[in-house]
Every structure is written in structure tokens, then in C-alpha cells.
Design a protein around this motif. Structure first.
Motif, short mmCIF file in Angstrom:
data_model
loop_
_atom_site.label_atom_id
_atom_site.label_comp_id
_atom_site.label_asym_id
_atom_site.label_seq_id
_atom_site.Cartn_x
_atom_site.Cartn_y
_atom_site.Cartn_z
N VAL A 333 0.86 -1.18 0.00
CA VAL A 333 0.00 0.00 0.00
C VAL A 333 0.90 1.23 0.00
CG1 VAL A 333 -1.86 1.21 1.17
CG2 VAL A 333 -1.68 -1.27 1.36
N GLY A 334 0.55 2.24 -0.80
CA GLY A 334 1.34 3.47 -0.88
C GLY A 334 0.70 4.62 -0.11
N PHE A 335 1.52 5.33 0.66
CA PHE A 335 1.09 6.52 1.39
C PHE A 335 2.03 7.67 1.05
CE2 PHE A 335 -0.93 3.30 3.98
CZ PHE A 335 -2.09 3.92 4.44
N LYS A 336 1.61 8.87 1.43
CA LYS A 336 2.44 10.06 1.26
C LYS A 336 2.22 10.99 2.44
CE LYS A 336 1.41 13.38 -1.72
NZ LYS A 336 1.25 14.15 -2.98
N THR A 337 3.31 11.54 2.98
CA THR A 337 3.18 12.54 4.04
C THR A 337 2.62 13.82 3.45
OG1 THR A 337 5.47 13.25 3.70
CG2 THR A 337 5.07 11.60 5.43
N LEU A 338 1.83 14.54 4.23
CA LEU A 338 1.28 15.81 3.77
C LEU A 338 2.36 16.88 3.78
CD1 LEU A 338 -2.18 15.88 5.60
CD2 LEU A 338 -1.60 14.92 3.37
N ASP A 339 2.15 17.93 2.99
CA ASP A 339 3.09 19.05 2.97
C ASP A 339 3.21 19.64 4.38
OD1 ASP A 339 3.44 18.72 0.29
OD2 ASP A 339 2.01 20.28 -0.28
N GLY A 340 4.45 19.96 4.77
CA GLY A 340 4.68 20.52 6.10
C GLY A 340 4.71 19.48 7.20
N PHE A 341 4.79 18.19 6.83
CA PHE A 341 4.80 17.12 7.84
C PHE A 341 5.92 17.31 8.85
CE2 PHE A 341 6.62 12.92 9.00
CZ PHE A 341 5.60 12.48 9.82
N GLU A 342 5.56 17.27 10.14
CA GLU A 342 6.53 17.34 11.22
C GLU A 342 6.11 16.37 12.32
OE1 GLU A 342 6.98 21.29 12.65
OE2 GLU A 342 8.20 21.94 10.96
N GLY A 343 7.08 15.98 13.12
CA GLY A 343 6.78 15.08 14.22
C GLY A 343 6.78 13.64 13.76
N GLU A 344 5.75 12.88 14.11
CA GLU A 344 5.70 11.47 13.78
C GLU A 344 4.25 11.02 13.67
OE1 GLU A 344 7.64 9.47 16.97
OE2 GLU A 344 6.32 10.28 18.49
N THR A 345 4.08 9.87 13.05
CA THR A 345 2.74 9.31 12.92
C THR A 345 2.85 7.79 12.85
OG1 THR A 345 0.65 9.47 11.71
CG2 THR A 345 2.66 9.38 10.40
N GLU A 346 1.79 7.12 13.29
CA GLU A 346 1.77 5.67 13.33
C GLU A 346 0.67 5.16 12.39
OE1 GLU A 346 1.81 2.15 16.74
OE2 GLU A 346 0.67 3.99 17.10
N ILE A 347 0.98 4.11 11.64
CA ILE A 347 0.02 3.46 10.75
C ILE A 347 -0.15 2.02 11.25
CG2 ILE A 347 -0.46 2.75 8.39
CD1 ILE A 347 1.27 5.10 7.47
N VAL A 348 -1.40 1.63 11.50
CA VAL A 348 -1.68 0.38 12.19
C VAL A 348 -2.55 -0.53 11.30
CG1 VAL A 348 -2.64 -0.67 14.29
CG2 VAL A 348 -1.63 1.63 14.38
N LEU A 349 -2.18 -1.81 11.24
CA LEU A 349 -3.02 -2.81 10.59
C LEU A 349 -3.98 -3.35 11.64
CD1 LEU A 349 -3.77 -4.56 8.17
CD2 LEU A 349 -1.94 -6.15 8.84
N LEU A 350 -5.24 -2.89 11.58
CA LEU A 350 -6.21 -3.26 12.62
C LEU A 350 -6.79 -4.65 12.40
CD1 LEU A 350 -8.24 0.07 13.01
CD2 LEU A 350 -6.41 -0.79 14.47
N VAL A 351 -7.21 -4.93 11.17
CA VAL A 351 -7.90 -6.20 10.89
C VAL A 351 -7.35 -6.77 9.58
CG1 VAL A 351 -10.11 -7.32 10.42
CG2 VAL A 351 -10.00 -5.40 12.04
N ALA A 352 -7.11 -8.07 9.57
CA ALA A 352 -6.70 -8.78 8.36
C ALA A 352 -7.51 -10.05 8.25
CB ALA A 352 -5.21 -9.09 8.40
N GLU A 353 -8.16 -10.27 7.10
CA GLU A 353 -8.96 -11.48 6.88
C GLU A 353 -8.58 -12.04 5.52
OE1 GLU A 353 -13.64 -12.92 7.16
OE2 GLU A 353 -13.06 -10.82 7.39
N ILE A 354 -8.22 -13.30 5.49
CA ILE A 354 -7.69 -13.86 4.25
C ILE A 354 -8.22 -15.29 4.06
CG2 ILE A 354 -5.57 -14.82 5.26
CD1 ILE A 354 -4.14 -13.75 2.73
N GLY A 355 -8.46 -15.67 2.81
CA GLY A 355 -9.00 -17.00 2.52
C GLY A 355 -7.91 -18.05 2.44
N ASP A 356 -8.14 -19.17 3.11
CA ASP A 356 -7.21 -20.30 3.09
C ASP A 356 -7.62 -21.22 1.94
OD1 ASP A 356 -5.85 -22.75 3.54
OD2 ASP A 356 -5.55 -22.18 5.64
N ALA A 357 -6.73 -21.37 0.97
CA ALA A 357 -7.06 -22.17 -0.22
C ALA A 357 -7.18 -23.65 0.09
CB ALA A 357 -5.98 -21.96 -1.29
N THR A 358 -6.65 -24.08 1.22
CA THR A 358 -6.72 -25.51 1.58
C THR A 358 -8.02 -25.84 2.28
OG1 THR A 358 -4.32 -25.57 1.80
CG2 THR A 358 -5.56 -27.37 2.82
#
Length: 700
Positions: A333-358
């Protein structure tokens, strides 16, 4: 005390690393039955203070230091500390969002928020973290500009006394008192505390009660010590910030600028094939970053639209049957910081659901793993320490200017593919992604000075040039002039309606099919190069020119004046050329920049110095030939063709013609349209007092 008989009390630090009013001892006059002193120390330190009163036995008091006041909270004034040293007065900046690099200089502004009118002197004491900062100097400014400063420093504390040596007094209620300069010794959060202060409007100073909200400033606290850390979550999934295949375990990016793109790889740690698709919900701060991918790209396909809710985005994916999962990689997944970005930020994967082919079952998890993006240097890769001393010889001199000039105009990501110099971040002094005019101003302000005095600007300096400013009524005009040589044209750039201009940057576009750039004459003095030259002048491609320069002190343009004169050679002297101003920016004496309006295009024509009738071409000819002629000024022109007997056979021009180079074609026919015979013919041109005659030969 019951009374004021004990007129003076002395406090002495008997043991421990504390300070009283910023010093090892302080003598205080009893007032209202009280004698007060401020004790400063690091949290948890134990300090013994001895209290001595005249005619009484001394008392030993033991104190344990507690947490200092919260930064920026509580009352402010009448003295305060401010971390915006670019403007006089209290700007309310109590904390830097990012930590300066080791070796950088940090300036702290001591300000008066009220009650400063009519003062003749003041003193103040500060305490600072000596393990992180080293006191360098103090200079009186603004309200006390010209005052005599006497700093007394010890490890972790400075007391400053400032007074006018003449009969001068301050003339404003608030403003800056002076600048403390520190050198950064180590990374991490540091504090500077205003311990005490006094104003003096007469011979006796007045004790001030310092408001705690403005008395403490923090350096880099948000970005370093109190910062976010990435989380591995429950371990079922990982997010990786490295572009290489597989999980490189890169969870944090440091030194990230505004407008910078980055990619997050989604890594499954459960060895589940994605052939049946799935979904992901990612949490991010839309005030810090934005999504630039419309889907998770990789070995899965987007199914349906993205779903945004508050600060999350959800992807629904369709798997590609039979596509193997390598090293757990599912997509990115691609993200971009906004203009004037300062400090820090966190990006979190909250939920993941995936199909098991077996098993043909959906495997759902709530990984809660994260990555962290920082603008500061943090503990990872070090961002370059910016300095105008590019060659590292300890001075900002001409060799540094040459290096800067070679990189001027470079843009991050463009490179030489578009005819620009290759971008290097060390020349981008305002960290805007372009080595541009603002960097030129910053470099000029440091030219000839100690590079250690350079202060990396706040992000505000990287804002686009304003259309309103000191020179908001200024206009830039293009004025064409005749050239000094045959076929040459010149255009002069003229400023009018300016308040004060000490620097400029102009980008021009010209018609390369009609003319070629020949040279430039500087019409104002330059801080860097001899008279008649322009410091930065370069062509970009075949049709653009960029010109920039800074004027030396005392040479600023006021009201109106010429900047430069450009010289072009006309490729076809009889055809006009066009020149346009793409962008024009000027700066004033404080470094503020303004984008100019005005006459941004002009048509250029080559103007001859004399009347002339040129030789026809080709000669001999059949059946057509071209007759060139030139007029230094508009005139009534008659140009005719005669046979060898002197009989007029054709009139090619009769009437007013504008100044310039011209050409007419004779097709070998007379005025009645009959084809003339082979032989010698004469062309005769009359323009005012000028008469020109040429011979030509027609052969069939």
C-alpha cells in the motif's frame, strides 16, 4: 519572618547539583516578611540548601527535586522563553517538534510579554540540561538592542545582566530581550528553564514572578523521548517499509519530509495462500499522511471501492488462484506525508482477513501491528546536518557558492532527465525538495560568516512564495531595446513600485525557433560576483533561463530600478521572437519573498542601426529572388525594379513600413503580370533621404 528587620537572607547550595536563582548562592531582600528563591535541579536529585540570616544561626534545609512544570502549560509572563528566533517577541513556541542534530546551534529567545516600557536594565537566570546542551553566547536584541550584556555561566546555568550605557530606555511594553545560543551535544529531549528575572526602570530592580507556562521550553521532546514506537502486534502479520522482497523488518522511517511517498508491504506470517482473497483495515492519521494507492497491489486484486471511516481505510481483495506466496508477501500500500509534515505518525493494521485455499475458510485476525514515520532523525538513519559550509573548510565562502551554484534549480526526483542538476539534499537548506530561491537567501545570509551560526529554518520557510508581502505592489516589466550588433536584440527587466528588494529570482521562456540566448548583463551589484555579472544564470533545456542574485548590504532597490539585460541573436532577422516570464520572485531585507505581477511577455524584433538595401538572393535567379532591406526607424518606403534602360517595370513596396529587417520577393514579372525577359535589372529603394541601388541578373 515576623518582620522585615532581617533585611537580607542568603541561600547557599551546600550539597548537590542544584542552583538557587541560577547560581550557587543568592542574597534576597526580605519583603512582606518573606524571602523567596527558586531552586532548580534534575528530577530525583537531593540538594541541601543553607539559609543564613544576619544575627541568626544558619538553617540547613534538604530538598528533593520534583518534576519541573509542564512545557507550555500554566501562566505566561512577564518574561518567557520562546523557540522561534526568526521573529521578535513571544511567538508561543515552547517546544520543537523535531530534535536538532548533534553539533547544530539552537537559539532560545528571551522575551518580555508585558511591563517592559521605560526599562534601563534587566537580569535573568536560566537553567538547562548540560548533558544535552552547551551554552555558547547571549546577545541583546530588539528592546535592548545596543545594550551592554554581561553573561555569567556555569555548568547548566547562565545569569545574564543587560543595561543601556547611555540614557536610553525601552519604548515598548513587550518584545525580545535577547537570544541565548546553545550547541547541541547529544540527541534526546532537553529543557531550558527560566529560573528568575528582574526589570529595572530606576536604580532598584523589581523581582518578577515568572509564569510557568512560558518559563520552560523543550527541545525535540515530541520526536525523540516521548515518541511513538512501532508494534509487532499479535505476530500474525507484519508491515515492512523496505522495498526489497520479503520482510526486512523495517518498521520505522526517520528523516521523512513533507510530500514524501513511502510503501508499506503486507507480510503474512501464517503461511496462508491468498488465492481466495480477503480484506484489510488500516488506521492512519489523515492530518499527517494520505493514501496514494487505490488498492493493495501485488498478487491480489482490488474488489469494489475503498471504504473510508473516520481515520481508517478498508480494502476488499480478490485473490489470484495459483499465484504462490513468496516470503509471506501479499501486497503493498502506498502513502504520502502531507506538505509541512513534522513530528511522527503511526500506521496500524487493525484487521486482516484472508481466505485459506486448503480449508476454504476465512482466517481473521486483529494484528494491531504498526509502522512509524518520523520527520526527525530518531535513532535510525541520520538525516544530513544542514550547513552552508558545503566544502567543510570552516567558512562560508566563494568555493561554497560555486558548489551551490552548480546545484541551483535541482529538484528531488527530477534529476538530469529534465536538464536539471542532480539533486543533493545538503544544498536544500530549507528541506523543501528543491534547491531554490529560499535556499539562495539562506546561503546569502550566512555568506562570509561562521557556519556554526547557521540555524536550520522551521518548516514555515518552505511555504510557497506569497502573493502578498512587503513588495506586494511591485511590478516587473520587460522592455525591449535595439542590440549593439547586427541581428542582436536586448530586453531589460525593470522593477517598479517596490518597497525594498535585495534579491531576485526570475524564470523566463523564449522562442528558440526564432532566437538564441547570447548573454546577460547584471544591472545591479551582486553579493557574489563582479559588477556587470549575475550570480546564478543558467539555461534549462533550449527554451528556459533561470536568473537569481542577492544584492550586497546597502545596495537594495527602492521604488524602481533595472535588474538585468538579456541579449539574444535573432535566427531570422526579419521574423519576431517572443519572451515570457514564467515566474518572478523578489526578497526583502528580512528574507521574506513575494511573487510579482506585471508585464510578463514581450515581442522582440531585431532593429538595424542604419538604412540599407541588401543584395538579392539568389543571384542570378530564375524566376524568383528575395530582396532584403532594413529600416532603423519607421519610414515611407518606395522599392521598385528597373530594366537596364532605366524604365520602371515593377513597384514592390510603396508606403509606411515599421522599423526592422524586412524582405520582399520579386517573381520576375512587371506590374501587369507579364514575365520579363532574361537580363540585368536594378532595384532602387528610397526611404527618407536614403537611396539604395543594387544590380541583379535574371537567367532563363
Amino acid at each position: 519572618f515576623d518582620d522585615d528587620n532581617k533585611s537580607e537572607i542568603t541561600f547557599v547550595v551546600a550539597d548537590g547539583p542544584g542552583k538557587v536563582d541560577g547560581e550557587d548562592s543568592a542574597t534576597i531582600t526580605v519583603s512582606g516578611g518573606k524571602a523567596e528563591v527558586t531552586l532548580t535541579a534534575n528530577e530525583g536529585d537531593s540538594i541541601q540548601v543553607r539559609v543564613l540570616a544576619e544575627g541568626a544561626r544558619s538553617v540547613l534545609v534538604e530538598v528533593e527535586a520534583t518534576t519541573p512544570p509542564e512545557i507550555g502549560e500554566g501562566p505566561v509572563g512577564p518574561m518567557a522563553l520562546d523557540l522561534d528566533a526568526t521573529s521578535f517577541g513571544d511567538q508561543g513556541v515552547r517546544r520543537t517538534e523535531t530534535a536538532p542534530a548533534v553539533g547544530d546551534e539552537l537559539q532560545v529567545d528571551l522575551v518580555a510579554t508585558e511591563g517592559a516600557d521605560g526599562l534601563i536594565a534587566f537580569n535573568a537566570a536560566i537553567a538547562y540540561d548540560a548533558s544535552k546542551l552547551e551554552f555558547v553566547s547571549f546577545s541583546a536584541t530588539d528592546l535592548f538592542d545596543g545594550g551592554l550584556s554581561i553573561p555569567v555561566s556555569s555548568d547548566g546555568a547562565v545569569r545574564i545582566s543587560v543595561a543601556f550605557v547611555t540614557s536610553a530606555t525601552t519604548s515598548a511594553e513587550s518584545g525580545s530581550l535577547g537570544l541565548f545560543s546553545f550547541k547541541v551535544l547529544a540527541e534526546g529531549e532537553a529543557r531550558v528553564i527560566l529560573v528568575s528575572g528582574q526589570f529595572a526602570s530606576g536604580t532598584e530592580p523589581d523581582k518578577l514572578t515568572i509564569g510557568t507556562g512560558g518559563a520552560v521550553v523543550g527541545i525535540g521532546g515530541d520526536a525523540i523521548s516521548a515518541g511513538l514506537t512501532s508494534s509487532e502486534g499479535d505476530g500474525t502479520w507484519s508491515m515492512d517499509l523496505d522495498d526489497a522482497a520479503g520482510d526486512q523488518e523495517v518498521r520505522e522511517l526517520n528523516g521523512t519530509g513533507g510530500g514524501q511517498e513511502f510503501t508499506i508491504q503486507l507480510i503474512n506470517n501464517q503461511s496462508i495462500s491468498p488465492s481466495l482473497g480477503g480484506s484489510f483495515t488500516i488506521q492512519f492519521d489523515p492530518q499527517k499522511v494520505e493514501l496514494v494507492s487505490g488498492s493493495v497491489s501485488g498478487i491480489v486484486n482490488q474488489l469494489g471501492s475503498l471504504v473510508f471511516e473516520d481515520n481508517t481505510v478498508a480494502f476488499t481483495l480478490a485473490g489470484l488462484s495459483g499465484v504462490p506466496v513468496e516470503d509471506g508477501y501479499i501486497g503493498q500500500v502506498g502513502f504520502k506525508t502531507l506538505d509541512g509534515f513534522e513530528g511522527e505518525t503511526e500506521i496500524v493494521l487493525l484487521v486482516a482477513e484472508i481466505g485459506d485455499a486448503t480449508t476454504f475458510e476465512n482466517v481473521r485476525s486483529e494484528p494491531k501491528n504498526s509502522v512509524v514515520i518520523r520527520s526527525g532523525t530518531g535513532d535510525g538513519d541520520q538525516a544530513p546536518s544542514l550547513s552552508p559550509d558545503f566544502d567543510g573548510d570552516g567558512t562560508v565562502g566563494f568555493r561554497d557558492f560555486i558548489q551551490f551554484a552548480q546545484k541551483y534549480g535541482a529538484k528531488d526526483g527530477d534529476g538530469v532527465s529534465v536538464g536539471l542538476p542532480e539533486y543533493e539534499a545538503k544544498f536544500d537548506l530549507d528541506s523543501s525538495g528543491e534547491v531554490g530561491f529560499r535556499d539562495f537567501i539562506l546561503f546569502a545570509q550566512s555568506y562570509g560568516k561562521d557556519p556554526s551560526l547557521f540555524v536550520v529554518p522551521k518548516s514555515a520557510l518552505s511555504k510557497p512564495a506569497s502573493d502578498n508581502g512587503t513588495n506586494e505592489d511591485a511590478l516587473l516589466s520587460l522592455i525591449s531595446e535595439p542590440g549593439e550588433e547586427d541581428g542582436e536584440v536586448m530586453v531589460r527587466l525593470h522593477l517598479s513600485g517596490v518597497d525594498l528588494v535585495d534579491g531576485f529570482s526570475v524564470r523566463l521562456r523564449f522562442d528558440s525557433s526564432a532566437m538564441s540566448w547570447k548573454g546577460i548583463d547584471g544591472l545591479v551589484p551582486s553579493l557574489f560576483v563582479p559588477a556587470g555579472e549575475v550570480a546564478l544564470a543558467r539555461s534549462e533545456g533550449t527554451e528556459q533561463i533561470v536568473l537569481s542574485d542577492i544584492l550586497p548590504q546597502g545596495a537594495a532597490i527602492e521604488s524602481d530600478g533595472d535588474l538585468v539585460r538579456l541579449r539574444f541573436d535573432m535566427l531570422d532577422k526579419t521574423a519576431p521572437g517572443r519572451i515570457d516570464i514564467v515566474q518572478a520572485i523578489v526578497s526583502d531585507g528580512t528574507g521574506n519573498v513575494t511573487r510579482l505581477l506585471g508585464i510578463h511577455s514581450a515581442e522582440l524584433r531585431s532593429l538595424p542601426n542604419t538604412f540599407s538595401l541588401g543584395s538579392n538572393f539568389p543571384n542570378p535567379f530564375n524566376p524568383d529572388t528575395v530582396l532584403p532591406f532594413s529600416l532603423p526607424e519607421a519610414a515611407i518606403v518606395r522599392l521598385a525594379v528597373f530594366n537596364i534602360l532605366g524604365q520602371e517595370v515593377r513597384v514592390l513596396a510603396q508606403g509606411r513600413i515599421e522599423a526592422g529587417y524586412h524582405k520582399l520577393v520579386w517573381d520576375g514579372k512587371d506590374d501587369s503580370g507579364r514575365q520579363m525577359a532574361s537580363g540585368i535589372y536594378l532595384t532602387r529603394m528610397v526611404a527618407g533621404e536614403f537611396v539604395g541601388i543594387n544590380k541583379m541578373l535574371m537567367i532563363k
